[in-house]
Enzyme design. Structure first.
Site, PDB file in Angstrom:
ATOM      1  N   ARG A   1       0.796  -1.234   0.000  1.00 13.01           N
ATOM      2  CA  ARG A   1       0.000   0.000   0.000  1.00 13.01           C
ATOM      3  C   ARG A   1       0.823   1.275   0.000  1.00 13.01           C
ATOM      4  O   ARG A   1       0.591   2.179  -0.794  1.00 13.01           O
ATOM      5  CB  ARG A   1      -0.928   0.068   1.230  1.00 13.01           C
ATOM      6  N   THR A   2       1.757   1.364   0.936  1.00  9.79           N
ATOM      7  CA  THR A   2       2.453   2.643   1.105  1.00  9.79           C
ATOM      8  C   THR A   2       3.267   2.977  -0.150  1.00  9.79           C
ATOM      9  O   THR A   2       3.172   4.078  -0.689  1.00  9.79           O
ATOM     10  CB  THR A   2       3.352   2.600   2.355  1.00  9.79           C
TER      11      THR A   2
ATOM     12  N   ARG B   1      11.353   3.792   3.489  1.00  8.41           N
ATOM     13  CA  ARG B   1      10.937   2.862   4.556  1.00  8.41           C
ATOM     14  C   ARG B   1      12.154   2.023   4.935  1.00  8.41           C
ATOM     15  O   ARG B   1      12.894   1.574   4.060  1.00  8.41           O
ATOM     16  CB  ARG B   1       9.802   1.965   4.065  1.00  8.41           C
TER      17      ARG B   1
ATOM     18  N   HIS C   1       4.934   5.978  11.535  1.00  5.70           N
ATOM     19  CA  HIS C   1       4.456   5.854  10.157  1.00  5.70           C
ATOM     20  C   HIS C   1       3.518   7.032   9.928  1.00  5.70           C
ATOM     21  O   HIS C   1       2.301   6.880   9.831  1.00  5.70           O
ATOM     22  CB  HIS C   1       3.725   4.513  10.011  1.00  5.70           C
TER      23      HIS C   1
ATOM     24  N   LYS D   1      26.762  -3.991  -2.306  1.00  2.00           N
ATOM     25  CA  LYS D   1      28.219  -3.988  -2.521  1.00  2.00           C
ATOM     26  C   LYS D   1      28.952  -3.352  -1.352  1.00  2.00           C
ATOM     27  O   LYS D   1      30.169  -3.207  -1.386  1.00  2.00           O
ATOM     28  CB  LYS D   1      28.558  -3.197  -3.781  1.00  2.00           C
TER      29      LYS D   1
HETATM   30  C1  NCD Z   1       1.615  -1.089   8.231  1.00  2.00           C
HETATM   31  C2  NCD Z   1       3.099  -0.870   8.356  1.00  2.00           C
HETATM   32  O1  NCD Z   1       3.850  -1.114   7.413  1.00  2.00           O
HETATM   33  O2  NCD Z   1       3.482  -0.407   9.416  1.00  2.00           O
HETATM   34  N1  NCD Z   1       1.173  -1.240   6.931  1.00  2.00           N
HETATM   35  C3  NCD Z   1       0.937  -0.141   6.141  1.00  2.00           C
HETATM   36  O3  NCD Z   1       1.814   0.658   5.863  1.00  2.00           O
HETATM   37  N2  NCD Z   1      -0.313   0.057   5.713  1.00  2.00           N
HETATM   38  C4  NCD Z   1       1.112  -2.134   9.158  1.00  2.00           C
HETATM   39  C5  NCD Z   1       1.679  -3.521   9.064  1.00  2.00           C
HETATM   40  O4  NCD Z   1       2.581  -3.820   8.293  1.00  2.00           O
HETATM   41  O5  NCD Z   1       1.161  -4.354   9.801  1.00  2.00           O
END
Ligand code: NCD
Length: 307
Positions: A55-56, A105, A133, A84
């Site tokens: 999703r993100t 991320r 997040h 590397k």
């Molecule tokens: C969440 C995350 O990555 O923190 N997912 C997301 O970004 N929608 C929650 C999860 O991974 O459980």
């Protein structure tokens, strides 16, 4: 109030007024996406994903493209020069010269803020370990405001993983601006960390800790369900102690109010049975789709094209 050139690293970087402003801009974008289709023409976003995501990552990519911008990046570190032996600071310095905004991320808490120090462009935290997040939280706020009509004075229950869940950590911090009452429902091993509870005590925010969801579920305006995050545990044994602690099925309907809303950042594993998807209270798919206007708004704001 200006967002141009700013990093988005943690919820505490934003005042209540700024959070409300972002939500308002997201609403305007949502109403007329067509109007914004060339807003970021010629701009490039880089998605640096050191951890799994559907999703993100994809909603940021879609948001950038819906604004006429383009995307570069990676989601498999083993195909980059980090493999590397290149350092994260060097990677960030290089990528900064290729793009206008970085979306990152990483499995380590604090790593995205650390990376931002070496970046010549705004950095957006797309999740750093168990820490925060923030963009998920802004879309959660947007969803709650849209579906319940308000953010003030809500009774919000969190069920699942309050210990490792970064979406929970960021959302608790954000909602703390809106006079909430919190219910943390979890296995004793997955309780809300002390530092967050202390923060709530300092602000005089009421909260309850519970293991039995049904004892408190009728109270709730919002039930925020999260996955128990297997990848955060030190060992398989540790994970097994809490695995499947909450498996919510259709009987949940009898235990929540008809005007309550069920949210989940997704992905789900076994905590929310798909049979719950039909409930009018279930809004987690809508919530995920709200990631598009919210992330369009955030990109437009940090790149100075929205105000
Ligand atoms: C969440 C995350 O990555 O923190 N997912 C997301 O970004 N929608 C929650 C999860 O991974 O459980």
């Amino acid at each position: 109030m200006s967002f141009e050139g700013r990093h988005i690293l943690a919820i505490s970087d934003f005042t209540k007024e700024e959070l409300l402003r972002i939500i308002k801009v997201a609403g305007e974008v949502d109403k007329d996406r067509e109007k914004h289709k060339d807003l970021l023409r010629g701009k490039i976003a880089a998605t640096l994903f050191f951890e799994a995501s559907t999703r993100t990552r994809m909603s940021f990519q879609a948001a950038m493209q819906r604004l006429g911008g383009s995307i570069i990046g990676f989601s498999d570190v083993s195909m980059t020069s980090i493999k590397k032996g290149e350092s994260l600071p060097d990677t960030i310095k290089i990528v900064s010269g290729y793009c206008d905004v970085i979306i990152m991320r990483h499995p380590e808490s604090g790593s995205v803020a650390e990376a931002a120090k070496d970046a010549a462009v705004p950095v957006i935290n797309a999740g750093d370990g168990t820490n925060e997040h923030p963009t998920q939280t802004i879309l959660d706020l947007y969803t709650i405001k849209k579906e319940l009509g308000r953010l003030e004075g809500l009774k919000v229950g969190f069920v699942g993983d309050s210990k490792y869940g970064r979406t929970v950590h960021s959302l608790v911090r954000a909602l703390s601006n809106f006079n909430p009452e919190f219910y943390f429902i979890s296995h004793p091993l997955l309780k809300m960390p002390e530092e967050y509870l202390e923060g709530l005590n300092k602000k005089g925010i009421k909260y309850f800790e519970e293991t039995d969801l049904f004892k408190v579920s009728k109270e709730l305006d919002v039930l925020y369900v999260t996955r128990i995050q297997k990848e955060r545990f030190e060992s398989e044994e540790e994970y097994k102690k809490v695995k499947g602690a909450y498996r919510l099925g259709k009987s949940l309907a009898k235990h929540i109010r008809s005007d309550a809303k069920i949210l989940h950042p997704l992905p789900r594993v076994d905590e929310l049975d798909p049979e719950l998807d039909e409930l009018p209270q279930s809004i987690y798919f809508k919530q995920a789709h709200n990631g598009i206007p919210v992330r369009m708004a955030l990109l437009g704001l940090v790149l100075g094209k929205l105000k």
